[in-house]
Design an enzyme around this catalytic site. Structure first.
Site, mmCIF file in Angstrom:
data_model
loop_
_atom_site.group_PDB
_atom_site.id
_atom_site.type_symbol
_atom_site.label_atom_id
_atom_site.label_comp_id
_atom_site.label_asym_id
_atom_site.label_seq_id
_atom_site.Cartn_x
_atom_site.Cartn_y
_atom_site.Cartn_z
ATOM 1 N N HIS A 7 -33.451 70.985 24.117
ATOM 2 C CA HIS A 7 -32.176 71.546 24.713
ATOM 3 C C HIS A 7 -32.581 72.988 24.993
ATOM 4 O O HIS A 7 -32.521 73.728 23.898
ATOM 5 C CB HIS A 7 -31.062 71.335 23.681
ATOM 6 N N HIS A 48 -31.620 76.843 27.004
ATOM 7 C CA HIS A 48 -30.858 77.664 27.531
ATOM 8 C C HIS A 48 -32.092 78.580 28.459
ATOM 9 O O HIS A 48 -33.237 78.679 28.387
ATOM 10 C CB HIS A 48 -29.946 78.591 26.665
ATOM 11 N N CYS A 90 -22.870 83.764 27.371
ATOM 12 C CA CYS A 90 -21.596 84.195 26.533
ATOM 13 C C CYS A 90 -20.771 85.226 27.054
ATOM 14 O O CYS A 90 -21.438 86.192 27.540
ATOM 15 C CB CYS A 90 -22.493 84.646 25.008
#
Lengths: 301, 301
Positions: free
Chosen positions: A208, A210, A241
């Site tokens: 996973h 980013h 974010c």
């Protein structure tokens, strides 16, 4: 020179990991329409929302209604993030096929994220895992900050193994290992996976990534050279974010598919459908998503 | 699993390949100040402009003046694109250390770009190469569209080898192989480099990736696994084509350096200085550059 697998399975996490970090709210109807489009892309799993308390993730406070309203596409597993028994109850009622539990390999990150120490987190997750398995659901264990932690710096493979062992013992079906802040480079992938794959078969491991520093595609490539065949990604590269302008979201499903198609790896996924889903959510968010393949394809009409 | 080299040399092509494709004009003084900052980053070569006729590349019409005004930093090679003898004359007068000649591996792309067939191009380049070598200059031969051509599609390694052989015979010191439209994936890198490196030593080969689909870092990683130690990149990921909104520029020097530093590969380059140079040109262009590492670093102040 490392080779890559023949088939790779991509899990779409945009509706959960992507949207939870977007400032702009998406209406429930738009989410439902969007997830229905994603369902037609050939993707095998969609993490469609989170049953974390709405106070913590207000963008996903309609998890229950979305679950009720989406059209269930045969062959697609609809999963959601489940933090505790209250969440599990709601999630089961909403008709999830899979539950994802989560914790961090970093003590400090876990504390900041869940407000519990790692040792205090286990019993909560164990209860959820047991409950979900009893209900016949697939359970994935997310381990975050497996490479670097914003508070503790470098995380050792041993720290990750400790958490991974505990989650597997508790009964999760597989583990998703997260480069939560998108700092890893391929040598870190080597260090972690050489330890992890001595302990667990590759089918149980999902990577996973980013894409905060633009390394995600290279890390996926490297993971495949280790035999990894499962990846999480978000359509268009959604996420990031809202409080850190440069922080990027998940690696873009579109870019991952560009890579996999180029390498001749089968995915069962349809680029055009994915692009349609990406352009839909892009227009609803009112901003360009970071995926380069998407931007290029969109510019070509 | 492929390993990577201990040392990599990055050539900064932002002032040429980057700026030539930016819509907004940068003043000569700003270019000079910017190149002077880049010169302090530890980079060993800067392709600072192009002596192509200003009609074709108006953004670089001040190549001569920039060459005269930049401060020559010891240890940095200042090179420029040189299309013909007229260009070479001006370039030598401006004080270049290196000349880059260029052509395409694709007949159609070469025709569209240079308005000559490949066979008609050789004598022109041979004259420039001979002239530059006679003047004691380093000469690089750019071969573009080595993977895919927007007009002809897939380009075979044999087509690239034919052009490469001819340029090496004509006397170029090294070859820069360009993924001009940024379509390649690592399997294409494998196919090309396995042929190229049977013919030429790795020190003579520079890989030049554009990041149109977000594959450049993975392709650099893969090239290094083949033993390649030289790459072209542009600060911030400058470039792209003003007439194709999604078309991205060169791979960003900042992202390349993030990768190389992370892998522990020596470059002699200073991240902070590079960031300063990137933020300078970003402010002059009045838009965010695509480099993710830069965006992240900038967001952290």
């Amino acid at each position: 020179m490392g080779r890559w697998p023949d088939f790779v399975q991509v899990k779409e996490v945009g509706p959960r990991d992507g949207l939870q970090n977007e400032k702009k709210r998406i209406s429930t109807s738009d989410k439902v329409q969007w997830i229905n489009t994603l369902s037609e892309s050939g993707v095998k799993e969609i993490e469609y929302s989170s049953f974390v308390h709405p106070k913590w993730v207000p963008a996903l406070s309609d998890a229950h209604e979305v679950g009720k309203r989406i059209k269930r596409h045969p062959g697609v597993r609809y999963s959601a993030l489940v933090p505790n028994m209250k969440g599990l109850e709601l999630a089961l009622e909403a008709g999830i096929d899979g539950a994802s539990v989560f914790m961090s390999a970093s003590e400090t990150h876990n504390k900041k994220n869940i407000n519990k120490s790692i040792d205090e987190t286990y019993p909560v997750l164990e209860e959820v895992i047991k409950g979900a398995k009893k209900a016949g659901k697939h359970v994935t264990g997310y381990v975050s900050t497996v490479f670097d932690c914003p508070y503790e710096g470098r995380i050792s493979p041993q720290q990750v193994l400790k958490v991974a062992d505990r989650l597997i013992e508790a009964g999760v079906d597989d583990l998703s290992l997260g480069d939560t802040i998108g700092t890893a480079v391929p040598s870190q992938v080597d260090q972690l996976l050489s330890e992890i794959l001595e302990r667990f078969p590759s089918e149980k491991i999902i990577m996973h990534f980013h894409d905060t520093r633009g390394m995600a595609i290279a890390n996926i490539m490297r993971s495949m050279e280790h035999g990894i065949t499962r990846f999480d990604s978000a359509i268009g590269g959604l996420g990031g974010c809202p409080y850190a302008p440069g922080a990027a979201g998940n690696v873009a499903t579109n870019d991952v598919l560009y890579l996999l198609n180029g390498l001749g790896i089968k995915t069962g996924m349809d680029e055009t459908k994915l692009q349609e889903a990406a352009l839909f959510i892009q227009s609803k968010l009112g901003k360009s998503l970071p995926s380069k393949s998407l931007a290029y394809a969109a510019s070509q009409g």
